[in-house]
Design an enzyme around this catalytic site. Sequence first.
Site, PDB file in Angstrom:
ATOM      1  N   SER A 131       0.754  -1.612  -0.045  1.00 33.07           N
ATOM      2  CA  SER A 131      -0.313  -0.119   0.899  1.00 33.07           C
ATOM      3  C   SER A 131       1.050   1.028   0.275  1.00 33.07           C
ATOM      4  O   SER A 131       2.011   0.956   0.799  1.00 33.07           O
ATOM      5  CB  SER A 131      -0.711  -0.294   1.323  1.00 33.07           C
ATOM      6  OG  SER A 131      -1.175   1.677   1.904  1.00 33.07           O
ATOM      7  N   TYR A 144      -1.895  -0.788  10.438  1.00 36.30           N
ATOM      8  CA  TYR A 144      -2.272  -1.589   9.363  1.00 36.30           C
ATOM      9  C   TYR A 144      -0.707  -0.880   8.702  1.00 36.30           C
ATOM     10  O   TYR A 144      -0.058  -1.918   8.316  1.00 36.30           O
ATOM     11  CB  TYR A 144      -3.426  -0.712   8.317  1.00 36.30           C
ATOM     12  CG  TYR A 144      -3.206  -0.527   7.400  1.00 36.30           C
ATOM     13  CD1 TYR A 144      -3.851  -1.909   6.459  1.00 36.30           C
ATOM     14  CD2 TYR A 144      -2.899   0.526   6.102  1.00 36.30           C
ATOM     15  CE1 TYR A 144      -4.086  -2.051   5.608  1.00 36.30           C
ATOM     16  CE2 TYR A 144      -3.210  -0.180   5.183  1.00 36.30           C
ATOM     17  CZ  TYR A 144      -3.636  -0.946   4.552  1.00 36.30           C
ATOM     18  OH  TYR A 144      -3.663  -0.887   2.905  1.00 36.30           O
TER      19      TYR A 144
END
Length: 270
Positions: A131, A144
């Site tokens: 990401s 995360y």
Amino acid sequence: MKTIFITGASSGLGKATARLFASKGWKVIATMRNPKKETELNSLDNIHILELDVTNEASIQKAADAAISIGPINVIFNNAGYGLTGPLEAYTEEQITRQFATNVLGVIRVTKVLLPHLRQNKGGLILNTTSIGGLVAFPFSSIYHATKWAIEGWSESMSFELAMHGIKIKTISPGGIATDFMSRSLDIGNHDAYTSLFNKWLASFNNADSPLQFSSPDSIAQVVYDAAIDDKDQLRYLAGTDAIATYNNRLKVGAEDFRRSITKGLFYKD
């Protein structure tokens, strides 16, 4: 015919990637937790659907054995994962453990099980969805980010030991993707001590001024395909105009000024 093994193929980027590779003449092994719910990929040519829960070691081994029985695997695409947002104090132990089990241990375990197969074939490629959140950090996403930064570091370290066997490893770092990530694939924790700021953070996803703008899954899948076929000695692939702009901005102003710009209110404008 080359073969790609994809985790998390039931929706979003995983499904778009499965469709794209199949359309390019690849054999696709699309894995997901609930194959019985799939109604699209099972009707397409060149796609084999297998059950796989990346948090379950027995499930990983069973899916790997089934995939290898179909034929040689050329590319592993570790794509299964989900988001967790909220202040650290809001997370339960189960939420933290599940996030790491899926986003980190799932990637590592799938790779470890299939790696002997790639070595025996004297080559191959491992692609990992990280990401932009694996290269920069934003508020209320600490766990995360920890998982995505972990996979970035793990992938870079793995590149050295894989090279001696002719195996490459690459990361795909998307920004926002226009899927159901914000609903189906997002876990949320909230805490009274952070409610006001956290609500502003969530609202920023719908803000036209936010650096997180959503790309289509198909456009990100194209980056995955390009990375799979370009034969470059390149580790990281940014995907989406927002990811590219955000990372370039961090490089331009420096990590500390980038961090301070967020602190000063990048996402918290009234």
